[in-house]
Every structure is written in C-alpha cells, then in structure tokens.
Design an enzyme around this catalytic site. Structure first.
Site, mmCIF file in Angstrom:
data_model
loop_
_atom_site.group_PDB
_atom_site.id
_atom_site.type_symbol
_atom_site.label_atom_id
_atom_site.label_comp_id
_atom_site.label_asym_id
_atom_site.label_seq_id
_atom_site.Cartn_x
_atom_site.Cartn_y
_atom_site.Cartn_z
ATOM 1 N N ASN A 238 0.838 -1.197 0.000
ATOM 2 C CA ASN A 238 0.000 0.000 0.000
ATOM 3 C C ASN A 238 0.877 1.253 0.000
ATOM 4 O OD1 ASN A 238 -2.315 1.542 0.104
ATOM 5 N ND2 ASN A 238 -3.110 0.576 1.960
ATOM 6 N N PHE A 239 0.238 2.390 -0.152
ATOM 7 C CA PHE A 239 0.884 3.709 -0.080
ATOM 8 C C PHE A 239 2.016 3.867 -1.095
ATOM 9 C CE2 PHE A 239 -0.924 3.009 4.199
ATOM 10 C CZ PHE A 239 -1.849 4.031 4.182
ATOM 11 N N LEU A 240 1.828 3.283 -2.266
ATOM 12 C CA LEU A 240 2.765 3.532 -3.365
ATOM 13 C C LEU A 240 2.579 4.984 -3.806
ATOM 14 C CD1 LEU A 240 4.578 2.821 -5.838
ATOM 15 C CD2 LEU A 240 2.529 1.887 -6.928
ATOM 16 N N ARG A 250 8.891 5.456 -15.009
ATOM 17 C CA ARG A 250 9.053 4.030 -14.737
ATOM 18 C C ARG A 250 9.660 3.753 -13.362
ATOM 19 N NH1 ARG A 250 5.555 2.218 -18.004
ATOM 20 N NH2 ARG A 250 6.345 0.134 -17.549
ATOM 21 N N THR A 274 -4.607 -3.204 -3.660
ATOM 22 C CA THR A 274 -5.806 -2.658 -4.299
ATOM 23 C C THR A 274 -5.424 -1.397 -5.060
ATOM 24 O OG1 THR A 274 -6.316 -1.410 -2.291
ATOM 25 C CG2 THR A 274 -7.457 -3.501 -2.581
ATOM 26 N N LEU A 530 -6.823 0.003 3.741
ATOM 27 C CA LEU A 530 -6.851 1.429 4.089
ATOM 28 C C LEU A 530 -6.477 2.286 2.890
ATOM 29 C CD1 LEU A 530 -5.101 1.166 7.550
ATOM 30 C CD2 LEU A 530 -7.529 1.158 7.054
HETATM 31 C C1 LIG Z 1 5.269 -11.180 -3.137
HETATM 32 C C2 LIG Z 1 5.325 -9.786 -2.844
HETATM 33 C C3 LIG Z 1 4.829 -8.897 -3.935
HETATM 34 C C4 LIG Z 1 4.755 -7.458 -3.552
HETATM 35 C C5 LIG Z 1 4.293 -6.552 -4.691
HETATM 36 C C6 LIG Z 1 2.826 -6.747 -5.036
HETATM 37 C C7 LIG Z 1 2.383 -5.757 -6.110
HETATM 38 C C8 LIG Z 1 2.154 -4.370 -5.562
HETATM 39 C C9 LIG Z 1 1.695 -3.448 -6.643
HETATM 40 C C10 LIG Z 1 1.556 -2.013 -6.133
HETATM 41 C C11 LIG Z 1 0.284 -1.826 -5.332
HETATM 42 C C12 LIG Z 1 0.096 -0.400 -4.913
HETATM 43 C C13 LIG Z 1 -1.190 -0.189 -4.147
HETATM 44 C C14 LIG Z 1 -1.372 1.310 -3.944
HETATM 45 O O1 LIG Z 1 -0.679 1.937 -3.202
HETATM 46 S S1 LIG Z 1 -2.623 2.044 -4.882
HETATM 47 C C15 LIG Z 1 -2.272 3.772 -4.723
HETATM 48 C C16 LIG Z 1 -1.320 4.199 -5.779
HETATM 49 N N1 LIG Z 1 -0.862 5.545 -5.540
HETATM 50 C C17 LIG Z 1 -1.411 6.634 -6.066
HETATM 51 O O2 LIG Z 1 -2.343 6.529 -6.800
HETATM 52 C C18 LIG Z 1 -0.796 7.956 -5.648
HETATM 53 C C19 LIG Z 1 -0.631 8.958 -6.782
HETATM 54 N N2 LIG Z 1 0.027 8.379 -7.945
HETATM 55 C C20 LIG Z 1 1.347 8.090 -8.004
HETATM 56 O O3 LIG Z 1 2.093 8.306 -7.048
HETATM 57 C C21 LIG Z 1 1.866 7.480 -9.296
HETATM 58 O O4 LIG Z 1 0.990 7.796 -10.338
HETATM 59 C C22 LIG Z 1 2.019 5.937 -9.204
HETATM 60 C C23 LIG Z 1 3.072 5.593 -8.158
HETATM 61 C C24 LIG Z 1 0.707 5.248 -8.862
HETATM 62 C C25 LIG Z 1 2.482 5.404 -10.575
HETATM 63 O O5 LIG Z 1 3.630 6.066 -10.951
HETATM 64 P P1 LIG Z 1 3.791 6.764 -12.380
HETATM 65 O O6 LIG Z 1 2.489 7.331 -12.737
HETATM 66 O O7 LIG Z 1 4.934 7.668 -12.323
HETATM 67 O O8 LIG Z 1 4.085 5.517 -13.366
HETATM 68 P P2 LIG Z 1 5.492 4.891 -13.746
HETATM 69 O O9 LIG Z 1 5.961 5.446 -15.033
HETATM 70 O O10 LIG Z 1 6.444 4.984 -12.619
HETATM 71 O O11 LIG Z 1 5.095 3.356 -13.933
HETATM 72 C C26 LIG Z 1 4.104 2.985 -14.833
HETATM 73 C C27 LIG Z 1 3.710 1.557 -14.515
HETATM 74 O O12 LIG Z 1 3.129 1.506 -13.207
HETATM 75 C C28 LIG Z 1 1.852 0.897 -13.313
HETATM 76 N N3 LIG Z 1 0.980 1.465 -12.278
HETATM 77 C C29 LIG Z 1 0.419 2.675 -12.245
HETATM 78 N N4 LIG Z 1 -0.315 2.824 -11.132
HETATM 79 C C30 LIG Z 1 -0.202 1.672 -10.457
HETATM 80 C C31 LIG Z 1 -0.739 1.208 -9.234
HETATM 81 N N5 LIG Z 1 -1.549 1.963 -8.477
HETATM 82 N N6 LIG Z 1 -0.425 -0.019 -8.814
HETATM 83 C C32 LIG Z 1 0.381 -0.798 -9.531
HETATM 84 N N7 LIG Z 1 0.917 -0.424 -10.728
HETATM 85 C C33 LIG Z 1 0.611 0.803 -11.165
HETATM 86 C C34 LIG Z 1 1.390 1.237 -14.686
HETATM 87 O O13 LIG Z 1 0.339 0.381 -15.094
HETATM 88 C C35 LIG Z 1 2.656 1.054 -15.468
HETATM 89 O O14 LIG Z 1 2.904 -0.319 -15.659
HETATM 90 P P3 LIG Z 1 2.580 -0.990 -17.093
HETATM 91 O O15 LIG Z 1 1.179 -0.585 -17.457
HETATM 92 O O16 LIG Z 1 3.577 -0.454 -18.060
HETATM 93 O O17 LIG Z 1 2.708 -2.471 -16.909
#
Ligand SMILES: CCCCCCCCCCCCCC(=O)SCCNC(=O)CCNC(=O)[C@H](O)C(C)(C)COP(=O)(O)OP(=O)(O)OC[C@H]1O[C@@H](n2cnc3c(N)ncnc32)[C@H](O)[C@@H]1OP(=O)(O)O
Length: 530
Positions: A238-240, A250, A274, A530
């Site tokens: 969470n909190f990405l 990227r 989520t 959350l």
């Molecule tokens: C085994 C353990 C595993 C652990 C990991 C489990 C997975 C966890 C996954 C994370 C769960 C997080 C849960 C939460 O916190 S959800 C809340 C996410 N945060 C926000 O919405 C806050 C405001 N937004 C931002 O800070 C940025 O726009 C974020 C950081 C969201 C993207 O940054 P940016 O806009 O600068 O993009 P980029 O150029 O770096 O990267 C682009 C790539 O990122 C993919 N993207 C965009 N949004 C999301 C998203 N919400 N989940 C997963 N992937 C996402 C996107 O499809 C593309 O990939 P692809 O389409 O090319 O494939």
C-alpha cells in the site's frame, strides 16, 4: 537546491519502449477513475463535481437517488418512474464507462510479472510461480540512477513519519482541480503501517542522493490471507507514491520490484494490493458508496450538488438522523473485549472468500490501535483518534455485534467557508444475527439484514455525533443488504483487488453488471484495505 525531480529514473529489467507512458499519466489515482459515471454525468449537466480521486475517495453519491425521490404526487410518481429509467440508463453508462483496460501487451511492466492475464482461463487456484527460494533472490536492492538512493524508512522516528506524511499529503491524492487533498494524519500512518510483526525493511523510500529529499515510497505489511480454503502468508502492499515531478519515469515498477525482492527474501511469495486503476487482473472489484451526514457542508464545499426538484431543506431533511443510537448495549469497545470480539469476527469473516486471518494481537491493533493503553486513553472524542470500534453487549454480557470505522480527512483548498472535509470509512463489523446459518440461507440473511440496518444506522449516528461529514463504504462484506436503505449513494470510485503470484477464481464485488447492488449474493470480499 537543484531540482531533485529533474533526472529521469531508469528501470532495470523490464522493457520500456516509452510509448506506453503517455496514456498512463496522469493516472487515475488509487481506487477511482476520472471517467465520468452515473454520478459525475449528472453533475456535469448541472455543476462541476469536485472529487478526490483516490482509492479512498470521498465522492458524492447523491445525484441519482435524490432525483428519484423528488415530489410526492402521483404525477411526481410517474416522473419518478421516468427518472428511475434514466437512472438505470446512467447506471449502465457508468458501467460501460469504467476505464477500458489496455491490451495485455501494453502493460510493459505487468506483463512481466506473475499475475493473472485478462483472458486467462482459470482452471484451478494456486500460486503462479513456485520455483524460487529466498537464496535465488538478490541480496542487494535494484540499481537506481546515481542521483537517487533507496532508504529504509524508520517509522519509529516521528520525523520520518512526517516525511512520509508530507510526501503523501502533496502527492498521493487530490482531485482533478486540486480542491480536495487527502490528509493521512501521522497517527493514521502509525496505525496503518506499524501493525504487529511489521517488517521494518518493507517501508521503502527513494531519496534524492544530494538533498536526501524523499520522493517516492512504497510499503508492505505481513498478513495472513485466506483465499477460499487456502491460507497464504502474504504481504499487503500500500501507499505507493511518487512525487508528481517524477511521474511517468518508470519508477513505480522499480518500487514494486524492490518491495517484491524484500518480501521474497522472507520466503513470502504472494501479496494483496488494491488500486483504482485496472491492471492485470482484478480478482474482485467493489464500488464506493457514500452517505451524507452533513449535507449542507458537503454542498458548500461543492461536493454535493442540489439535485433538480429538491430544496436544500429537503436534502437536509432526507439525511437527518436521530440524535441518539437505538441498540441497547451499544458502547465503545474496550481492550478487554478482544476475546469475544475476536471469536465473533473470525466466525463472521469465515463466511467470505477473501479474508484476512487475524491474530488476536493483530486484531486488537486494528480495532483499538493504542487506545486504552496507559499512554493513550480510550477517549471517544479525542480529536487525533483514527479508529473507532463499538460493540453491542447483551444483558448476559455477551457481545453480539461489532461495528467500526476509521477517519480520513481531506483538506479543502481555497474554500472561503470550510478548510476540511472529514470522512468516516467503514471498517470491520460482525453480527451474531444469522451467524449459525449458511450465508445463502434466506432466514439467516433476513435476520442479518434487519440487524445490519440497525447497527449501521447507529454507526451513522455515532459518526454524525463525532463530527464526520460523510460515511463511506464499499460494496464488500454484506454491505449490499443495507446501503440503499440507509441512503448511501453510489459513488464513481471502484476499488480493484489484486493478488500477486496467485491465481484465483473471480470473487463477487457486491453489485450486478447493471450496477445495482447484489443484495442476495452480496460480496465475497472481506478485506478492508486502508
Ligand atoms: C510477493 C510480494 C509482492 C509485492 C508486490 C505486489 C504488487 C504491488 C503493486 C503495487 C500496489 C500499490 C497499491 C497502492 O498503493 S494504490 C495507490 C497508488 N498511488 C497513487 O495513486 C498515488 C498517486 N500516484 C502516483 O504516485 C503514481 O501515479 C504511481 C506511483 C501510482 C504510478 O507512478 P507513475 O504514474 O509515475 O508511473 P510509472 O511510469 O512509474 O510506472 C508505470 C507503470 O506503473 C503501473 N501502475 C500505475 N499505477 C499503479 C498502481 N496503483 N499499482 C500498480 N501499478 C501501477 C502502470 O500500469 C505502469 O505499468 P505498465 O502498465 O507499463 O505495466
């Protein structure tokens, strides 16, 4: 000071043609898309809506249902029938206007990850990749450009929590025209991130090497997750968040890979997360619903427009609540209640397909945080409080029900009258009503529904009396049984639930394809994120 956000961030290990970035930014944030829906369509015709676009978004859901109740006469009834069909039409449009997913090939990062693809036929549930051990995982973090560095964030340090708070405050969530900004309090972050058994190295920051300014963050907490009959040791991610000036570079895939590396090092291979954005592939999708508590304020901040045919006085009357609760024995939960509350919640959550398997200490943390300890009194009216849990205790001292909610305020920017909007979010609840019967049993369902109507009506009263402006809930758990009757309105936010490295049959999100609540099957989702 050099602008920390100038250099771009290279990703190592996944293809990035660059062409995919344009369509991704600005992203719909968190749990909601910026596509128009039933609600925002109505508003566009009248008054521009202003909605935080986050996975915890507070959006007005009053438009459709308010129109339908305009007038009492028989002609008004006929009109109401027409309006109902307009509502239905808009509801269908809303469904059609959920963000179209890209083709799998366009997910340059996600297509390289062990996740279910959109057209994949699921024949069995279980992990996608099982071949690795922690020794196969690199010991060192993924490389970053030299202008940036990783940092493991020490959440016991109030200054570090403040840095995360500042990053999220300015970059995590805001609405399209920057009127509302989510305001996670420091105490909230402490609650959300420092659950028992937390892993200090799963709080990952990216800093500018020269200035040490925090520009990105991702977090994980360990959870035991049950998907139908299988319990999986997992991470909840969470909190990405990435600084606005570093978007589309990227960096998100790097953060995700780094948290994955650290989780894998602990021999954990699955995660739950989520998002409002559609990624490959949600295991469930729930919809946000909102119940006005202080309609006048919601209207004054430009949040709830006055529906046609209604007066402000009628709207206030519509949402009026009694001043005191109705269930005998309803009271604030005390730490000593945890034994009974634990047994009740475990029995209730057992009926759902996707649920967290809590330990007792863990549940105490989630429902009580530090309240009731020597250092933090269990003060219901504490202005800093983040979570409220109430129980119903019968005359024999048995706890028959639990209801809880947490506080997530938004700052209102540039409004002459109000500077904040305070939302209560439904958290965990449970009831003994119908508990011994299967979820599908009509008698058990009827008993549960009557009880939940009373329980949540009281929760609304409690939240109103505590000064909340709006009560938000998703279509998860058994919510579809009471949302309409308690005057919650459908919002325009959806929350997609994802499993990492685990394929599972789809789980009901609590609404039908036409957008109506599924009050019979309800949802199989019982994890409140959350
Ligand atoms: C085994 C353990 C595993 C652990 C990991 C489990 C997975 C966890 C996954 C994370 C769960 C997080 C849960 C939460 O916190 S959800 C809340 C996410 N945060 C926000 O919405 C806050 C405001 N937004 C931002 O800070 C940025 O726009 C974020 C950081 C969201 C993207 O940054 P940016 O806009 O600068 O993009 P980029 O150029 O770096 O990267 C682009 C790539 O990122 C993919 N993207 C965009 N949004 C999301 C998203 N919400 N989940 C997963 N992937 C996402 C996107 O499809 C593309 O990939 P692809 O389409 O090319 O494939």
């Amino acid at each position: 000071m050099a602008d920390p956000t100038e250099p771009s961030v290279e990703d190592h290990g996944e293809s990035s043609s660059g062409e995919e970035d344009d369509e991704l930014v600005p992203h719909p944030v968190g749990g909601q898309t910026s596509m128009s829906t039933e609600n925002s369509k109505l508003k566009k015709k009248k008054k521009k809506s202003k909605k935080p676009k986050a996975k915890n978004a507070v959006t007005d859901g009053t438009g459709g249902s308010d129109i339908a109740i305009a007038g009492n006469s028989s002609s008004a009834k006929a009109q109401s029938t027409n309006i109902r069909s307009i509502e239905d039409l808009l509801r269908q449009l809303a469904i059609q206007e959920q963000p179209q997913k890209k083709s799998m090939d366009d997910y340059k990062f996600w297509k390289t990850q062990p996740v279910t693809t959109f057209d994949e036929k699921i024949d069995d549930e279980g992990p996608i990749e099982i071949s690795k051990t922690p020794d196969d995982i690199p010991d060192t973090p993924y490389p970053l450009l030299k202008e940036f560095e990783w940092d493991t964030m020490d959440l016991s340090d109030a200054d570090v929590i403040k840095e995360i708070f500042d990053l999220l405050y300015a970059n995590y969530v805001e609405d399209s025209d920057s009127t509302f900004r989510f305001n996670y309090s420091r105490r909230f972050l402490d609650w959300a991130l420092r659950a028992p058994d937390f892993r200090p190295d799963w709080y990952i920051g990216v800093r500018v090497a020269g200035t040490k300014k925090l520009v990105a963050f991702i977090s994980g907490i360990p959870v035991r997750l049950r998907v139908r009959n299988t319990t999986i040791q997992s991470a909840e991610v969470n909190f990405l968040c990435i600084h606005k000036k570093l978007r589309s570079k990227r960096l998100a895939p790097l953060l995700i890979k780094e948290v994955t590396r650290r989780v894998n090092k602990q021999d954990i291979w699955q995660a739950l997360y989520t998002a409002g954005v559609v990624l490959p592939k949600p295991v469930a999708t729930c919809r946000y619903y909102h119940r006005s508590l202080n309609w006048t304020k919601l209207n004054e901040v430009g949040f709830s427009p006055l529906p046609p045919g209604m007066t402000k006085a009628k709207m206030v009357a519509k949402y009026k609540l009694p001043s005191s609760t109705s269930l005998p024995g309803l009271r604030l939960m005390q730490r000593e209640d945890i034994g009974q509350v634990y047994d009740l919640l475990v029995a209730y959550l057992n009926k759902f397909e996707l649920a967290q398997v809590f330990g007792r200490e863990e549940l105490l943390h989630w429902l009580m945080h530090d309240y009731g300890t020597e250092s933090v009194p269990n003060d219901e009216n504490d202005k800093e409080r983040v979570v409220w849990a109430y129980v119903v205790e019968n005359t024999e001292g048995v706890i028959t029900d639990l209801v809880s909610f947490y506080k997530l305020p938004s700052t209102v920017i540039g409004n002459p009258v109000h500077d904040n909007l305070v939302a209560a979010y439904e958290f965990y609840y449970a009831s003994t009503a119908g508990l011994d019967l299967p979820r599908t049993d009509p008698d058990g369902s009827a008993m549960l529904k009557s009880r939940l109507l009373l329980l949540f009506n009281d929760a609304l009263i409690l939240a109103k009396n505590l000064g909340f402006d709006v009560f938000n809930a998703l279509t998860l758990l058994d919510n579809p049984m009471f949302l309409d009757e308690l005057k919650f309105g459908a919002g325009d936010g959806y929350l997609n639930y994802y499993l990492f490295n685990y394929k599972a049959f789809p789980i009901d999100g609590g609404y039908h394809e036409d957008g109506k609540l599924d009050a019979v099957k309800r949802s199989g989702v019982a994890v409140v994120m959350l």
